[in-house]
Design a protein around this motif. Structure first.
Motif, short mmCIF file in Angstrom:
data_model
loop_
_atom_site.label_atom_id
_atom_site.label_comp_id
_atom_site.label_asym_id
_atom_site.label_seq_id
_atom_site.Cartn_x
_atom_site.Cartn_y
_atom_site.Cartn_z
N LEU A 73 -3.83 -6.15 10.69
CA LEU A 73 -3.35 -7.37 10.04
C LEU A 73 -4.16 -7.67 8.78
O LEU A 73 -3.60 -7.97 7.72
N VAL A 76 -3.36 -5.15 5.97
CA VAL A 76 -2.07 -5.43 5.31
C VAL A 76 -2.20 -6.61 4.36
O VAL A 76 -1.70 -6.59 3.23
N LEU A 77 -2.86 -7.67 4.80
CA LEU A 77 -3.04 -8.84 3.94
C LEU A 77 -3.88 -8.50 2.72
O LEU A 77 -3.56 -8.92 1.60
N ALA A 80 -1.81 -6.52 0.23
CA ALA A 80 -0.72 -7.24 -0.44
C ALA A 80 -1.20 -8.42 -1.27
O ALA A 80 -0.48 -8.88 -2.17
N TYR A 104 -6.51 -13.70 0.26
CA TYR A 104 -5.15 -13.58 0.73
C TYR A 104 -4.17 -14.34 -0.17
O TYR A 104 -3.11 -14.75 0.28
N ALA A 107 0.07 -13.95 -0.27
CA ALA A 107 0.47 -12.99 0.76
C ALA A 107 0.34 -13.66 2.12
O ALA A 107 -0.62 -14.41 2.36
N ILE A 109 1.58 -12.98 6.55
CA ILE A 109 2.28 -12.19 7.56
C ILE A 109 3.61 -12.87 7.88
O ILE A 109 3.69 -14.09 7.98
N THR A 110 4.67 -12.07 8.02
CA THR A 110 5.98 -12.63 8.37
C THR A 110 6.64 -11.71 9.40
O THR A 110 6.03 -10.81 9.93
N ASP A 133 5.20 -6.79 8.62
CA ASP A 133 5.86 -7.39 7.46
C ASP A 133 4.90 -8.35 6.77
O ASP A 133 4.26 -9.19 7.42
N VAL A 134 4.83 -8.26 5.45
CA VAL A 134 3.99 -9.17 4.68
C VAL A 134 4.81 -9.71 3.52
O VAL A 134 5.47 -8.97 2.79
N ALA A 148 2.15 -1.26 6.21
CA ALA A 148 2.47 -2.46 5.43
C ALA A 148 3.91 -2.39 4.92
O ALA A 148 4.26 -1.47 4.17
N VAL A 167 0.29 -17.13 7.94
CA VAL A 167 1.56 -16.61 8.45
C VAL A 167 2.70 -17.46 7.92
O VAL A 167 2.52 -18.65 7.62
#
Length: 351
Positions: A73, A76-77, A80, A104, A107, A109-110, A133-134, A148, A167
């Motif tokens: 997590l 990915v953040l 992005a 962050y 960006a 998380i979704t 998903d981001v 990612a 999020v």
């Protein structure tokens, strides 16, 4: 917690200690550079058999072995997020960034991962997700890679916090999750949990699904119809509880009104015939015909009020968040009935 924990064993060219959150060992190339680690040195640490590994472009994990869900997590953040310019003078230590981590920026998380972080039991475990998903602004120049998956939007919502991570709000996360799902059962379970669990109201979900142009998919439409029925049942139950909990006189429930020998006037969720007061739950879902539906609501209300019937509109959200206030509104309408002219005689029929 000691935020100056030594790194795993590294070569002499690697700094012995970096300030980082003890929960993870994931840093960007820019963060490493601020601690004296050049891109070439970071790449060297990721050589076969080396102590580090590169999870995503520009994102490094400072140990070998599979990353944890939390490390994925964060990776990915970090991949992005829009990097702060080094001249901004903002500390790169995660512990110094507070709840709205600058690292962050733009960006969050979704999708399914966000729903899991929100606490959905019908969403998969993070470890079961091959990709995360981001959500980022539409004009960001990023590509999906590794774990990612980039989701773009022209209007980035304000992030919520879940387990300390940014999020997407539940309605937006649901829409992004549904966009990738073809299993109607999975879609229905997610939508219904959103309502049953009190995460959001059906109207907010349908609004996001409409905006995402997902209501052209038959399996999504079927799930939404079930969602709206579920939402209405929950709102009706809350209305019953409001009348009981706040000592309002018993109304007649779920009735149709007609003029004697005349036309149908419309259905009502609760009606007090002696006081000529009606309650109607506003469970409209914002779809493409929203204006037409609202016009129909308004016409019915105006017609009833011309006949001397007071109509109180209550939304499911107000029933959930301000039940006492809504009970006071209904009580005031009931008490004021004695000061009004008598209402026209109407026939009350079960709906």
């Amino acid at each position: 917690m000691n935020h100056n924990t030594p790194l795993p064993p590294a070569s002499p060219r690697t700094p012995r200690r970096l300030s980082h959150d003890g929960r993870r060992h994931v840093l960007t190339a820019a963060q490493l550079r601020s601690h004296g680690v050049s891109p070439a040195e970071a790449t060297e640490q990721c050589r076969p058999g080396g102590p580090w590994q590169q999870l995503l472009p520009g994102v490094f994990m400072l140990h070998q072995g599979p990353p944890t869900s939390e490390e994925r997590l964060h990776a990915v953040l970090l991949y992005a997020a829009r990097e702060l310019p080094e001249s901004a003078g903002v500390p790169v230590q995660p512990e110094a960034d507070g709840p709205h981590r600058p690292m962050y920026r733009e960006a969050m998380i979704t999708g399914l991962a966000a729903l899991t972080l929100h606490g959905f039991t019908s969403a998969p475990a993070l470890s079961a997700l091959e990709r995360i998903d981001v959500l980022v602004p539409r004009l960001r120049r990023l590509r999906s890679t590794g774990c990612a998956h980039i989701v773009r939007t022209s209007s980035l919502p304000a992030p919520e916090q879940a387990t300390g991570l940014p999020v997407a709000p539940v309605p937006r996360a649901l829409a992004d999750a549904v966009a990738e799902l073809t299993d109607s059962g999975a879609v229905l379970r997610l939508l219904c949990e959103a309502v049953r669990g009190g995460y959001c109201e059906p109207a907010a979900v349908v609004r996001e699904l409409t905006h995402a142009k997902l209501l052209t998919r038959p399996h999504v439409v079927d799930a939404v119809d079930s969602l709206l029925a579920e939402g209405r049942a929950i709102a009706e139950d809350r209305l019953y509880r409001m009348v009981t909990a706040y000592g309002l006189p018993d109304p007649v429930w779920n009735v149709d009104l007609r003029l004697p020998g005349g036309p149908h006037l419309g259905g009502l969720d609760a009606y007090w015939p002696e006081q000529a007061v009606a309650v109607e739950l506003d469970t409209r879902a914002p779809r493409q015909d929203e204006d037409a539906m609202w016009s129909e609501y308004a016409r019915k209300r105006e017609h009833l009020e011309r006949l001397g019937i007071t109509v109180v509109h209550i939304t499911p959200r107000k029933l959930r968040d301000a039940m006492e206030q809504q009970a006071a509104v209904v009580r005031t309408a009931l008490m004021a009935s004695g000061d009004r002219d008598p209402a026209a005689y109407v026939v009350v029929l079960p709906r």
